[in-house]
Scaffold this active site. Structure first.
Site, short mmCIF file in Angstrom:
data_model
loop_
_atom_site.label_atom_id
_atom_site.label_comp_id
_atom_site.label_asym_id
_atom_site.label_seq_id
_atom_site.Cartn_x
_atom_site.Cartn_y
_atom_site.Cartn_z
N SER A 1 64.12 13.57 -0.58
CA SER A 1 63.86 15.26 -0.06
C SER A 1 63.53 15.72 1.70
O SER A 1 63.30 14.48 1.78
CB SER A 1 62.46 15.85 -0.69
OG SER A 1 62.55 15.69 -2.35
N HIS B 1 56.60 19.49 -3.59
CA HIS B 1 56.67 19.17 -4.82
C HIS B 1 55.60 19.03 -5.94
O HIS B 1 55.12 18.24 -6.87
CB HIS B 1 57.32 17.63 -4.84
CG HIS B 1 58.88 18.26 -4.27
ND1 HIS B 1 59.38 18.16 -5.73
CD2 HIS B 1 59.24 18.29 -3.28
CE1 HIS B 1 60.76 18.54 -5.00
NE2 HIS B 1 60.73 18.72 -3.69
#
Length: 483
Positions: A313, A400
């Site tokens: 990410s 997340h």
């Protein structure tokens, strides 16, 4: 003779009637660059009638079709004016709400209170909401309303447009509930029009060519998207996954077209490396968390050997956060001398870091362990300690963590593109989706904002604190807590 080659006359006539009906219903309305006064008079009539919702479905379709044709044929100034009309002319009747509140509070029996409650709820539904719901009557109405909200985000800034924004968001959260969405895998054999949309909508790592896209859809890659029945050709949100043998730590390597293709049955790890919201008009409608969980379930069915699910990410806000911190002389003074000299070598500290990283990437400088240790420790602090209220400051981290992921590791020079170096000084992170821990992590996050992290990341956090303490501690003075 094959009589089916030529449809009977009554069938042809019926088909023409249907075709003429939809052609008339969806015909565009010619609008000048600036709509004349008579056009706005007509719009006022249409809005009033649509808000009353007193006619049948056919007439309602015709009205909404005419409103939509006017809107799509307008320039930005007239679009903004129509959005304003939605906000000013179609509000809740405050006097009616007041009467219903009094009826509810003064109700003498449970039955009367229940009846008054229903009437109160009905009075709180704005005429605007009734008009917006009628867009669902048109074949393209839902998609048009999603595009209208995207225009609202672009044109309708300010408190005056909040009521329309709230009504649209409330409507979409019902229409696009995950129960109405279909998960589909997109492969290289998909229609070209859909593949072109993937290229256009990709928001994390630009798809640079058709060969780049084909590589992302190869046998060891997966792309899944959510679709809605009223927008069957439009992906709402999609995720790209790499099937590999170990957790990926560099996105350029992951996307390298020259890398050998792995047989999917040999993969043990699924890397989620890009999640893109394809429809700006659906911003704020929660779909990403359900997408990841549904994809994990699908991957486990298709590839039972998979043991690890992780992301690679970006950290989009890290460099800007660092710039603000380093603008404080006291912050720079707390750094070791080696790092202070580096930060003073360019007009701004951020430029100095960028240039040093660029030289390391290009091979003009050797590996810089002090810079690496400092930036990774600062990144751990940014991701785990910097918050807006109770929520993590970093938007990707917020997404997340709320899904129940654990911050696994911070990767050095994981994105060496110019954008990656400017945005996050080349750092990327792995969030781990450990199936047995997801629900507990999610509950802890929802309850008190707790963020799950591995011992490796926690150690980085502590090392950063130790470095700051040592840098600010005068010789001979006992250790004191740095904050």
């Amino acid at each position: 003779m094959n009589l089916e080659l030529t449809p009977p006359v009554h069938k042809r006539a019926g088909a023409r009637v249907v075709a003429d009906f939809w052609k008339r219903l969806l015909r565009p309305v010619a609008v000048n660059n600036d709509a004349p006064a008579r056009a706005w008079e007509r719009i006022a009539v249409l809005l009033t009638a649509a808000a009353a919702a007193a006619d049948g479905e056919t007439r309602a379709r015709e009205r909404i079709s005419e409103l939509l044709a006017f809107y799509t044929g307008s320039n930005d100034a007239d679009k903004q004016r129509l959005l304003e009309r939605f906000c000013t002319d179609l509000n809740v009747d405050e006097q009616a709400v007041g009467r219903r509140i009094r009826q509810y509070t003064e109700a003498a029996t449970p039955a009367a209170r229940t009846a008054a409650e229903g009437q109160l709820v009905a009075s709180l539904e704005s005429p605007r909401q009734r008009v917006l719901q009628q867009f669902n009557l048109l074949p393209n109405g839902v998609h048009a309303l999603v595009d209208l909200r995207a225009d609202l985000q672009r044109l309708g800034r300010g408190d005056a447009f909040l009521a329309l924004e709230q009504d649209l968001l409330r409507l979409f959260r019902g229409w696009f509930d995950v129960g109405f969405l279909e998960l589909k895998r997109i492969g290289w054999s998909a229609p070209a029009s859909l593949l072109e949309k993937l290229i256009r909508y990709e928001a994390v790592h630009e798809i640079k060519s058709w060969s780049d896209l084909r590589n992302r859809l190869d046998s060891d890659r997966r792309c899944y998207a959510f679709f809605h029945g009223r927008m069957p050709d439009e992906p709402l949100i999609f995720v790209e996954v790499a099937l590999v043998r170990e957790v990926a730590t560099n996105v350029q390597t992951l996307l390298d077209e020259t890398q050998p293709t792995l047989a999917p049955e040999q993969a043990t790890t699924a890397i989620f490396y890009s999640i893109s919201n394809a429809q700006p008009g659906l911003r704020g409608v929660s779909m990403g968390e359900f997408l990841i969980k549904r994809v994990v379930q699908q991957l486990l069915v298709d590839h039972p050997r998979l043991k690890t699910f992780a992301t690679l990410s970006p950290i989009p806000g890290f460099a800007k956060w660092m710039e603000k911190r380093l603008a404080d002389p006291a912050c720079r003074a707390a750094l070791p001398a080696e790092l202070r000299r580096l930060l003073d070598s360019a007009p701004t500290p951020a430029d100095a870091i960028y240039r040093a990283l660029l030289q390391e990437v290009d091979g003009d400088l050797p590996r810089q362990p002090a810079l690496q240790a400092w930036l990774k420790a600062e990144c751990a602090r940014y991701l785990l300690r910097e918050k807006s209220g109770r929520l993590p400051l970093d938007p990707v981290g917020r997404f997340h963590f709320s899904n129940g992921a654990c911050l696994g590791q911070i990767n050095w020079l994981a994105d060496t593109s110019r954008r990656g170096l400017r945005q996050s000084f080349g750092l990327m992170v792995n969030y781990l989706y450990r199936l047995k821990e997801i629900e507990a992590n999610h509950q802890a996050y929802a309850r008190d904002g707790s963020l799950a992290a591995t011992s490796e990341v926690e150690r980085l956090l502590e090392e950063g604190s130790t470095t700051r303490r040592r840098a600010t501690q005068p010789a001979g003075e006992s250790k004191r807590k740095y904050e």
